[in-house]
Design a protein around this motif. Structure first.
Motif, PDB file in Angstrom:
ATOM      1  N   SER A 116       0.833  -1.215   0.000  1.00 25.04           N
ATOM      2  CA  SER A 116       0.000   0.000   0.000  1.00 25.04           C
ATOM      3  C   SER A 116       0.858   1.250   0.000  1.00 25.04           C
ATOM      4  O   SER A 116       0.517   2.244  -0.633  1.00 25.04           O
ATOM      5  CB  SER A 116      -0.896   0.063   1.239  1.00 25.04           C
ATOM      6  N   ILE A 117       1.988   1.209   0.770  1.00 32.30           N
ATOM      7  CA  ILE A 117       2.753   2.448   0.907  1.00 32.30           C
ATOM      8  C   ILE A 117       4.255   2.281   0.602  1.00 32.30           C
ATOM      9  O   ILE A 117       4.868   3.176   0.044  1.00 32.30           O
ATOM     10  CB  ILE A 117       2.550   3.098   2.308  1.00 32.30           C
ATOM     11  N   GLY A 118       4.828   1.120   0.972  1.00 28.32           N
ATOM     12  CA  GLY A 118       6.292   0.956   0.867  1.00 28.32           C
ATOM     13  C   GLY A 118       6.809   1.070  -0.554  1.00 28.32           C
ATOM     14  O   GLY A 118       7.789   1.759  -0.823  1.00 28.32           O
ATOM     15  N   PHE A 149       7.733   2.436   4.193  1.00 26.43           N
ATOM     16  CA  PHE A 149       7.471   3.840   3.863  1.00 26.43           C
ATOM     17  C   PHE A 149       7.983   4.666   5.038  1.00 26.43           C
ATOM     18  O   PHE A 149       7.511   4.489   6.166  1.00 26.43           O
ATOM     19  CB  PHE A 149       5.962   3.987   3.682  1.00 26.43           C
ATOM     20  N   ALA A 150       8.954   5.535   4.787  1.00 21.78           N
ATOM     21  CA  ALA A 150       9.595   6.224   5.906  1.00 21.78           C
ATOM     22  C   ALA A 150       9.397   7.735   5.814  1.00 21.78           C
ATOM     23  O   ALA A 150      10.192   8.444   5.186  1.00 21.78           O
ATOM     24  CB  ALA A 150      11.074   5.872   5.941  1.00 21.78           C
ATOM     25  N   LEU A 151       8.331   8.199   6.463  1.00 23.08           N
ATOM     26  CA  LEU A 151       8.023   9.631   6.482  1.00 23.08           C
ATOM     27  C   LEU A 151       8.149  10.187   7.902  1.00 23.08           C
ATOM     28  O   LEU A 151       8.825  11.181   8.147  1.00 23.08           O
ATOM     29  CB  LEU A 151       6.593   9.853   5.944  1.00 23.08           C
ATOM     30  N   SER A 162       6.498  -5.679  12.566  1.00 17.87           N
ATOM     31  CA  SER A 162       7.760  -5.002  12.898  1.00 17.87           C
ATOM     32  C   SER A 162       7.580  -3.484  12.820  1.00 17.87           C
ATOM     33  O   SER A 162       7.155  -2.954  11.794  1.00 17.87           O
ATOM     34  CB  SER A 162       8.837  -5.458  11.899  1.00 17.87           C
ATOM     35  N   THR A 163       7.879  -2.795  13.915  1.00 19.63           N
ATOM     36  CA  THR A 163       7.866  -1.320  13.927  1.00 19.63           C
ATOM     37  C   THR A 163       9.180  -0.875  14.560  1.00 19.63           C
ATOM     38  O   THR A 163       9.453  -1.219  15.712  1.00 19.63           O
ATOM     39  CB  THR A 163       6.699  -0.778  14.786  1.00 19.63           C
ATOM     40  N   THR A 164       9.977  -0.141  13.811  1.00 22.12           N
ATOM     41  CA  THR A 164      11.288   0.292  14.355  1.00 22.12           C
ATOM     42  C   THR A 164      11.611   1.706  13.857  1.00 22.12           C
ATOM     43  O   THR A 164      10.955   2.203  12.943  1.00 22.12           O
ATOM     44  CB  THR A 164      12.443  -0.621  13.855  1.00 22.12           C
ATOM     45  N   ILE A 222      -5.122   6.193  13.754  1.00 26.28           N
ATOM     46  CA  ILE A 222      -3.970   7.086  13.944  1.00 26.28           C
ATOM     47  C   ILE A 222      -3.055   7.123  12.717  1.00 26.28           C
ATOM     48  O   ILE A 222      -2.654   8.193  12.265  1.00 26.28           O
ATOM     49  CB  ILE A 222      -3.152   6.635  15.188  1.00 26.28           C
ATOM     50  N   PHE A 223      -2.716   5.918  12.171  1.00 21.48           N
ATOM     51  CA  PHE A 223      -1.696   5.996  11.106  1.00 21.48           C
ATOM     52  C   PHE A 223      -2.306   6.206   9.718  1.00 21.48           C
ATOM     53  O   PHE A 223      -3.517   6.213   9.559  1.00 21.48           O
ATOM     54  CB  PHE A 223      -0.669   4.856  11.165  1.00 21.48           C
ATOM     55  N   GLU A 224      -1.425   6.454   8.781  1.00 19.94           N
ATOM     56  CA  GLU A 224      -1.815   6.822   7.399  1.00 19.94           C
ATOM     57  C   GLU A 224      -2.748   8.034   7.402  1.00 19.94           C
ATOM     58  O   GLU A 224      -3.734   8.087   6.674  1.00 19.94           O
ATOM     59  CB  GLU A 224      -2.424   5.616   6.658  1.00 19.94           C
TER      60      GLU A 224
END
Ligand code: FAD
Length: 580
Positions: free
Chosen positions: A118-120, A149-151, A234-236, A388-390
């Motif tokens: 969807s985003i990566g 996806f790194a924003l 995974s969230t880092t 919350i996200f997106e």
């Protein structure tokens, strides 16, 4: 066929019902249906075999990499990648349907696949050059490359313009430095769509999107975050320390990264919407089974009105979310270009419907619902992040209202700029005034005009259509009043914007359900579509009540009192009326 650059909601704010955008309701072609049935059947087999593992991995806070390998072998990371590069080439509708199926089994798996597709890697799909696609798609399709996806950064979530990660041009390379926060798939991704500052004009930053790969020296990630929900995903943090990125890895145009980020999020929303539908279908299945089996006072709890009420609402919400997400997917697949507001509506509505369903399903299960032995508490925890996200649902509500009203705003601006024109050239001025009045005032006064009604709906839908048409006239009038009153200061009037956004959300969802039920009546006749017509009746009365309430607050409300009370609490940093 409607013009591809029309937006249903922008038109609605001007009182125009562009029904050809939503009618007829989209259907799957027989070939697409067959492919999906095949994929979903084997997917169910794979994921059902891990039902117990999903519970364990949630407790452990991690899914094993061997399981990610199984997802790769299945081809789950190639869902939206064109077939010529080895992917499945799914359109948005098929993609949303697949994510729905994954989410029925486990939300952490759905978000792992969704963050990739969807985003990566979506930036590559939307903005990639042929060379970039040739270079990365084949490996992204097999999962050899996993995308993220790194924003977000510590100081920049909703406010993307505040990002500090910098990209400085040196020769034919860009040097990136900065820290990205809470990146889904961050622990194992090796392909990142990274947003960095590449300049500014009068204090306004310019962002650029870059393809960064794990093998570039200076890319690393922090430890796995311990989270409330989606615990196995995974969230880092993702850290960029003097990472040298070739010019060839710029995604889209330099300094146009904000546009890239927004396009990715808009286009990827059906994945999240599909996930919400999958979660709701599972919750309906679990809570109806529970209510059938659980007895109190000598009867199964399914016999009690207060339990029925919850289940019926879950069904209405699920049907409505499905209609909305399928419609947005079809807008994308049919090549509409202006669907950002409709996509944002599907995200807000679907994620709130899922949250409400998870809460009610847990309530139906009573104390058992609170116990980790049962799936309800995990599903509630997993559902929470979606609001919350997106894009937080608050930011999206502002976006929905302000973007949908934009066209009316420009017309008003045009009108006010033409005031001089009215005196210089009365005929020209009158023309402008007249066209504006026809679009707004005429409609509000009930003057019959084209596009103020649905045409061609089946007779049993006439009541729902009448409610929709009436509310559309009120919406056009309310938008007009609010814009005349606040002008460009509407941007700071969040209470007013939220109210209008809520009306718009309700109306778009109702329109999608009208379209879906109409198609069902046309396809199988009124009798066989009876239950769907009843869903429409329930939704129509709920929407009618909610929009009437919201309209009643446009001019007379407690907004200033509420703001004052909040400011009091902020000043006190607490509650001021403790009795002790
Ligand atoms: C599990 C998880 C996974 C994530 N995955 C990713 C990922 O893969 N990639 C990525 O880039 N990011 C990711 N994020 C980050 C996520 O997108 C952000 O958390 C989100 O954008 C909100 O930003 P924030 O947390 O900084 O909240 P803030 O922006 O600080 O907002 C705090 C509150 O204030 C409200 N608010 C803020 N500004 C306004 C305003 N102008 N008007 C009204 N209300 C306002 C918000 O709605 C919210 O309620 C993830 C986060 C989590 C928790």
């Amino acid at each position: 066929m409607a013009d591809a650059d029309l937006s249903f909601m922008s038109s609605l704010c001007m009182g125009l019902i562009e029904e050809s955008i939503l009618l007829p309701y989209p259907t799957l072609s027989p070939e697409r249906r067959e492919t999906l049935q095949g994929v979903i059947g084997s997917l169910d087999q794979l994921l059902s075999s891990h039902a117990e593992d999903f519970r364990k991995w949630d407790r452990a806070g991690e899914m094993p990499l061997e399981f990610v390998e199984q997802l790769k072998d299945f081809g789950l990371f190639g869902l939206v990648i064109p077939e010529e590069y080895g992917g499945l080439g799914f359109d948005s509708a098929s993609y949303a349907r697949t994510l729905q199926e994954i989410a029925k089994h486990d939300a952490s798996v759905a978000v792992t696949v969704g963050a990739h597709s969807s985003i990566g890697m979506r930036g590559l799909l939307l903005f990639g050059t042929p060379e970039q696609k040739q270079r990365y798609f084949p490996r992204l399709a097999t999962g050899e490359l996993l995308a993220a996806f790194a924003l977000t950064e510590p100081g920049a979530g909703s406010d993307a313009a505040a990002i500090r990660t910098s990209a400085v041009k040196q020769g034919d390379e860009w040097v990136l430095n900065g820290d990205k926060l809470w990146i889904t798939n961050g622990g194992f991704a090796n392909f990142f769509t990274v947003f960095a500052r590449t300049g500014e004009t009068e204090g306004r930053p310019h962002l650029t999107a870059f393809i960064v790969t794990r093998d570039m020296p200076g890319v690393s990630n922090g430890p796995h975050e311990d989270k409330m929900g989606l615990r196995a995903s995974s969230t880092t943090t993702v850290l960029l320390d003097n990472v040298r990125v070739p010019e060839a890895n710029v995604l889209g145009e330099v300094n146009k990264g904000f546009k890239v980020a927004m396009a990715i999020l808009n286009s990827g929303r059906t994945g999240l919407g599909g996930g919400a539908i999958g979660g709701m279908k599972k919750l309906i299945q679990l809570s109806t089974k529970y209510a059938n089996e659980r007895h109190t006072f000598g009867k199964p709890i399914k016999d009690y009105g207060l339990v029925k009420m919850k289940v019926a609402q879950m069904v209405v919400d699920c049907y409505a979310t499905e209609a909305t997400v399928e419609m947005v997917a079809s807008l994308i697949d049919r090549g509409f270009t202006d669907y950002a507001v409709e996509a944002a509506i599907s995200k807000v509505y679907g994620t709130e419907a899922l949250w409400h369903s998870a809460d009610e399903a847990l309530q139906i299960a009573g104390g058992n619902g609170y116990m980790c032995e049962f799936p309800f508490e995990r599903m509630l925890r997993d559902a929470r992040i979606n609001r919350i996200f997106e894009g937080t649902n608050e930011i999206l509500r502002l976006f929905i209202a302000l973007t949908a009203m934009n066209d009316v705003g420009s017309q008003l601006q045009e009108l006010s700029q033409s005031v001089r024109g009215i005196f210089d050239d009365p005929i020209k001025g009158f023309g402008l005034m007249r066209s504006y009045a026809l679009k707004h005032v005429g409609l509000v006064a009930g003057i019959a005009r084209p596009k103020s009604r649905f045409t061609g709906l089946e007779p049993p839908l006439s009541e729902a259509a009448a409610v929709f048409e009436g509310a559309t006239r009120h919406l056009a009038a309310a938008v007009d009043r609010v814009l005349r009153k606040h002008g460009k200061h509407i941007i700071g009037k969040q209470f007013a914007s939220r109210r209008l956004a809520n009306i718009m959300i309700d109306l778009f969802v109702l329109a999608c359900v009208i379209s879906r039920v109409d198609a069902s009546v046309k396809a199988q006749g009124e009798e066989r579509a009876r239950k769907e017509l009843e869903i429409l009746t329930i939704l129509t009365s709920q929407v009618e009540r909610r929009v009437r309430h919201n309209f009643s607050l446009v001019d007379i409300n407690d907004d200033e009192l509420l703001k004052g009370l909040a400011d009091h609490a902020f000043a006190a940093e607490g509650y001021s009326w403790d009795n002790l």
